[in-house]
Design a protein around this motif. Structure first.
Motif, PDB file in Angstrom:
ATOM      1  N   ILE A 252       0.833  -1.197   0.000  1.00  0.00           N
ATOM      2  CA  ILE A 252       0.000   0.000   0.000  1.00  0.00           C
ATOM      3  C   ILE A 252       0.869   1.249   0.000  1.00  0.00           C
ATOM      4  O   ILE A 252       1.823   1.360   0.771  1.00  0.00           O
ATOM      5  CB  ILE A 252      -0.949  -0.027   1.221  1.00  0.00           C
ATOM      6  CG1 ILE A 252      -1.984  -1.143   1.037  1.00  0.00           C
ATOM      7  CG2 ILE A 252      -1.639   1.316   1.411  1.00  0.00           C
ATOM      8  CD1 ILE A 252      -2.822  -1.405   2.254  1.00  0.00           C
ATOM      9  N   TRP A 257      -3.762   4.680   4.684  1.00  0.00           N
ATOM     10  CA  TRP A 257      -4.304   3.324   4.570  1.00  0.00           C
ATOM     11  C   TRP A 257      -3.455   2.304   5.333  1.00  0.00           C
ATOM     12  O   TRP A 257      -3.783   1.117   5.339  1.00  0.00           O
ATOM     13  CB  TRP A 257      -4.376   2.916   3.101  1.00  0.00           C
ATOM     14  CG  TRP A 257      -5.552   3.488   2.365  1.00  0.00           C
ATOM     15  CD1 TRP A 257      -6.320   4.557   2.721  1.00  0.00           C
ATOM     16  CD2 TRP A 257      -6.081   3.008   1.126  1.00  0.00           C
ATOM     17  NE1 TRP A 257      -7.283   4.788   1.784  1.00  0.00           N
ATOM     18  CE2 TRP A 257      -7.171   3.856   0.783  1.00  0.00           C
ATOM     19  CE3 TRP A 257      -5.736   1.985   0.252  1.00  0.00           C
ATOM     20  CZ2 TRP A 257      -7.918   3.683  -0.379  1.00  0.00           C
ATOM     21  CZ3 TRP A 257      -6.485   1.807  -0.906  1.00  0.00           C
ATOM     22  CH2 TRP A 257      -7.568   2.641  -1.214  1.00  0.00           C
ATOM     23  N   ASN A 303      -3.446  -4.173   6.355  1.00  0.00           N
ATOM     24  CA  ASN A 303      -4.496  -3.921   5.375  1.00  0.00           C
ATOM     25  C   ASN A 303      -4.082  -4.457   4.010  1.00  0.00           C
ATOM     26  O   ASN A 303      -2.892  -4.529   3.699  1.00  0.00           O
ATOM     27  CB  ASN A 303      -4.790  -2.419   5.269  1.00  0.00           C
ATOM     28  CG  ASN A 303      -5.237  -1.832   6.595  1.00  0.00           C
ATOM     29  OD1 ASN A 303      -5.610  -2.563   7.509  1.00  0.00           O
ATOM     30  ND2 ASN A 303      -5.207  -0.518   6.703  1.00  0.00           N
ATOM     31  N   PHE A 305      -5.214  -4.331  -0.323  1.00  0.00           N
ATOM     32  CA  PHE A 305      -5.990  -3.744  -1.412  1.00  0.00           C
ATOM     33  C   PHE A 305      -6.130  -4.770  -2.527  1.00  0.00           C
ATOM     34  O   PHE A 305      -5.170  -5.469  -2.855  1.00  0.00           O
ATOM     35  CB  PHE A 305      -5.284  -2.486  -1.940  1.00  0.00           C
ATOM     36  CG  PHE A 305      -5.883  -1.928  -3.208  1.00  0.00           C
ATOM     37  CD1 PHE A 305      -7.048  -1.172  -3.165  1.00  0.00           C
ATOM     38  CD2 PHE A 305      -5.286  -2.149  -4.439  1.00  0.00           C
ATOM     39  CE1 PHE A 305      -7.607  -0.652  -4.325  1.00  0.00           C
ATOM     40  CE2 PHE A 305      -5.829  -1.637  -5.605  1.00  0.00           C
ATOM     41  CZ  PHE A 305      -6.998  -0.879  -5.546  1.00  0.00           C
ATOM     42  N   CYS A 330     -12.988  -2.065  -6.637  1.00  0.00           N
ATOM     43  CA  CYS A 330     -11.814  -2.311  -5.792  1.00  0.00           C
ATOM     44  C   CYS A 330     -12.240  -2.501  -4.343  1.00  0.00           C
ATOM     45  O   CYS A 330     -13.386  -2.239  -3.969  1.00  0.00           O
ATOM     46  CB  CYS A 330     -10.831  -1.148  -5.902  1.00  0.00           C
ATOM     47  SG  CYS A 330     -10.293  -0.801  -7.599  1.00  0.00           S
ATOM     48  N   GLN A 331     -11.292  -2.934  -3.533  1.00  0.00           N
ATOM     49  CA  GLN A 331     -11.619  -3.255  -2.142  1.00  0.00           C
ATOM     50  C   GLN A 331     -10.417  -2.996  -1.244  1.00  0.00           C
ATOM     51  O   GLN A 331      -9.282  -3.287  -1.618  1.00  0.00           O
ATOM     52  CB  GLN A 331     -12.009  -4.728  -2.055  1.00  0.00           C
ATOM     53  CG  GLN A 331     -12.343  -5.234  -0.667  1.00  0.00           C
ATOM     54  CD  GLN A 331     -12.569  -6.738  -0.696  1.00  0.00           C
ATOM     55  OE1 GLN A 331     -11.644  -7.519  -0.596  1.00  0.00           O
ATOM     56  NE2 GLN A 331     -13.829  -7.134  -0.873  1.00  0.00           N
ATOM     57  N   LEU A 332     -10.711  -2.469  -0.067  1.00  0.00           N
ATOM     58  CA  LEU A 332      -9.700  -2.415   0.986  1.00  0.00           C
ATOM     59  C   LEU A 332     -10.214  -3.217   2.175  1.00  0.00           C
ATOM     60  O   LEU A 332     -11.304  -2.957   2.689  1.00  0.00           O
ATOM     61  CB  LEU A 332      -9.425  -0.968   1.425  1.00  0.00           C
ATOM     62  CG  LEU A 332      -8.293  -0.845   2.463  1.00  0.00           C
ATOM     63  CD1 LEU A 332      -6.943  -1.112   1.816  1.00  0.00           C
ATOM     64  CD2 LEU A 332      -8.302   0.533   3.131  1.00  0.00           C
ATOM     65  N   TYR A 334      -9.297  -3.880   6.008  1.00  0.00           N
ATOM     66  CA  TYR A 334      -8.491  -3.102   6.947  1.00  0.00           C
ATOM     67  C   TYR A 334      -8.719  -3.553   8.386  1.00  0.00           C
ATOM     68  O   TYR A 334      -9.790  -4.025   8.751  1.00  0.00           O
ATOM     69  CB  TYR A 334      -8.785  -1.603   6.800  1.00  0.00           C
ATOM     70  CG  TYR A 334     -10.191  -1.193   7.186  1.00  0.00           C
ATOM     71  CD1 TYR A 334     -10.487  -0.742   8.478  1.00  0.00           C
ATOM     72  CD2 TYR A 334     -11.242  -1.235   6.266  1.00  0.00           C
ATOM     73  CE1 TYR A 334     -11.767  -0.372   8.836  1.00  0.00           C
ATOM     74  CE2 TYR A 334     -12.523  -0.860   6.617  1.00  0.00           C
ATOM     75  CZ  TYR A 334     -12.780  -0.436   7.906  1.00  0.00           C
ATOM     76  OH  TYR A 334     -14.061  -0.069   8.265  1.00  0.00           O
TER      77      TYR A 334
END
Length: 463
Positions: A252, A257, A303, A305, A330-332, A334
């Motif tokens: 990342i 983030w 996290n 991504f 898209c996706q995070l 966390y």
């Protein structure tokens, strides 16, 4: 007391060994509770009405099937057995809905709506997620009541039918029914063990935010020979924008983030874990993810991504043309220590700073679950580990949070509960895919674990 405990565990072992668990679970699997298809509300309601309600009423639970606050989402079931208001109260959670069956994609001889046993695998849609897991809990409760006449604690059960659509309405429902759902602790089963051979206690989950990145430059496509090199290409621009979020190994690049919670205490917990998805799992790419972290730290302490889908032109009927637009979902994922309210604003700021001011960012379907993590020194966490060690003769793996996301935040934040998750699946279970299955060995051990835990809560709470 120990003889009574052993007797109850022997009874639940016999329930499994005689095939009764499979027989009962198959009745649940046969119900096609696919929340992701239209016109599923009647089927979702009938699962409660025809299956869970009679099973719970038989053992002294009062039941109520409630409409979802979201009219597009399936109903919720509340069950309650109050033995004495001075006793502790346990809240159980599960979900009855499953993803689409994908009938045509299963291996020959397998049917998603009828259990098939091959060696250690019990195949069927919902075996791992989540019918098999919540039936392990319910049948364990039933066996304690059957053998002793009572639980020794109060029990409430909440089963929803929209988890595979993002638990629509669950948060509003729990907020409006908080008194009915009040308890001392949540005990639930969902998700995988960290290792098929290791009983696992999960103290939370990573949060989740799904979002769309899109770029629309003009109307219509234009010939790539006539216009290539003259007009900008949205696919190239969007791909470069995505590559500015992470580097070539997926690390990342947006500072906000990156979580601030991976301290020495959490590292010490994670050091005891070893990810193993079993024979069905892909090999771990050692050269992917944060370079200074172990694979376990990347999943449980950091996290990640991901790009889930991209839309640009028609790959099956490709034309020699520059598309007018491109988009990506898209996706995070966390962990605690990340500000969820700043995820999308910081992404937008980052894109502007990198020169991608025309890219639009917006949340997408099933867009958000908050990260949670219970203190590993919590009383209920210690009790659960004590009980599992008593049953199996060895301690469980304690995971600060699973790598995936579950609606744990509604129980921890809305209902203010300690939350304990004891998964009875494994990473190689083909969850959300053809050939979904649970392992017989884990199912049997799960029944032992839950029956022992419920007996201990009712009879042998350590002081």
């Amino acid at each position: 007391m120990s003889n009574d405990r052993n007797k109850i565990i022997k009874s639940i072992e016999k329930y499994f060994d005689d095939g009764e668990f499979i027989k009962d679970l198959n009745l649940l699997i046969e119900s096609k509770t696919e929340s992701q298809i239209d016109n599923s509300l009647e089927t979702l309601n009938n699962y409660f009405l025809n299956h869970l309600t009679p099973s719970l009423n038989k053992y002294g639970f009062k039941t109520e099937i409630s409409d979802n606050p979201n009219p597009k989402a399936g109903p919720l079931l509340i069950a309650e057995r109050i033995e004495n208001k001075d006793l502790p109260t346990i809240l159980i959670y599960g979900h009855s809905d499953v993803v689409v069956g994908q009938e045509d994609e299963w291996d020959r001889g397998l049917d998603p709506w009828n259990l098939t046993i091959k060696e250690d695998k019990i195949f069927g849609r919902g075996t791992a997620d989540n019918k098999g897991q919540h039936w392990i809990i319910i049948s364990s409760l039933q066996h304690v009541i059957k053998e002793t006449g009572n639980l020794g604690f109060n029990c409430k059960i909440l089963i929803e039918s929209d988890e595979e659509m993002g638990s629509r309405g669950l948060y509003d429902f729990c907020a409006s029914r908080s008194d009915d759902l009040s308890a001392d602790v949540l005990i639930a089963s969902d998700g995988p063990r960290v290792d098929p051979d290791k009983a696992t206690i999960v103290l939370g989950s990573r949060g989740l935010i799904n979002f769309e990145m899109s770029l629309h430059l003009r109307k219509g496509s234009h010939h790539s020979g006539n216009w290539g090199g003259l007009i900008s290409d949205p696919g190239i621009i969007l791909s470069n924008a995505i590559s500015s979020i992470v580097d070539q190994r997926g690390q990342i690049m947006i500072p906000s983030w990156k979580p601030n919670s991976l301290n020495n205490e959490i590292r010490d917990i994670i050091k005891k874990l070893k990810i193993s998805g079993g024979s069905n799992s892909p090999p771990i790419d050692e050269n992917w993810g944060e370079i200074d972290l172990s694979p376990e730290e990347r999943v449980f302490g950091w996290n990640s991504f991901s790009v889930l889908a991209m839309d640009l032109g028609d790959i099956e009927r490709t034309q020699n043309a520059i598309a007018p637009s491109a988009r990506a979902i898209c996706q995070l994922r966390y962990v605690v220590g990340t500000n969820p309210d700043d995820i999308l604003p910081s992404l937008k700021k980052h894109l502007i700073e990198k020169g991608y001011k025309d890219i639009k960012v917006r949340p997408s379907r099933m867009s958000s679950m908050k990260a949670t993590r219970l203190d590993h020194n919590n009383y209920w966490a210690k009790l659960t580990n004590y009980s599992i060690q008593k049953t199996l003769g060895k301690p469980a793996a304690v995971v600060p949070n699973i790598g995936g996301s579950i609606p744990n935040d509604v129980f921890m934040n809305t209902l203010n509960l300690s939350t304990i998750w004891i998964p009875h699946s494994y990473p190689g279970c083909s969850q959300h895919a053809p050939n979904e299955h649970m392992l017989s060995s884990i199912a049997r051990e799960g029944l032992q674990i839950m029956t022992g835990l419920f007996w201990d809560i009712g009879n042998d709470l350590p002081k």
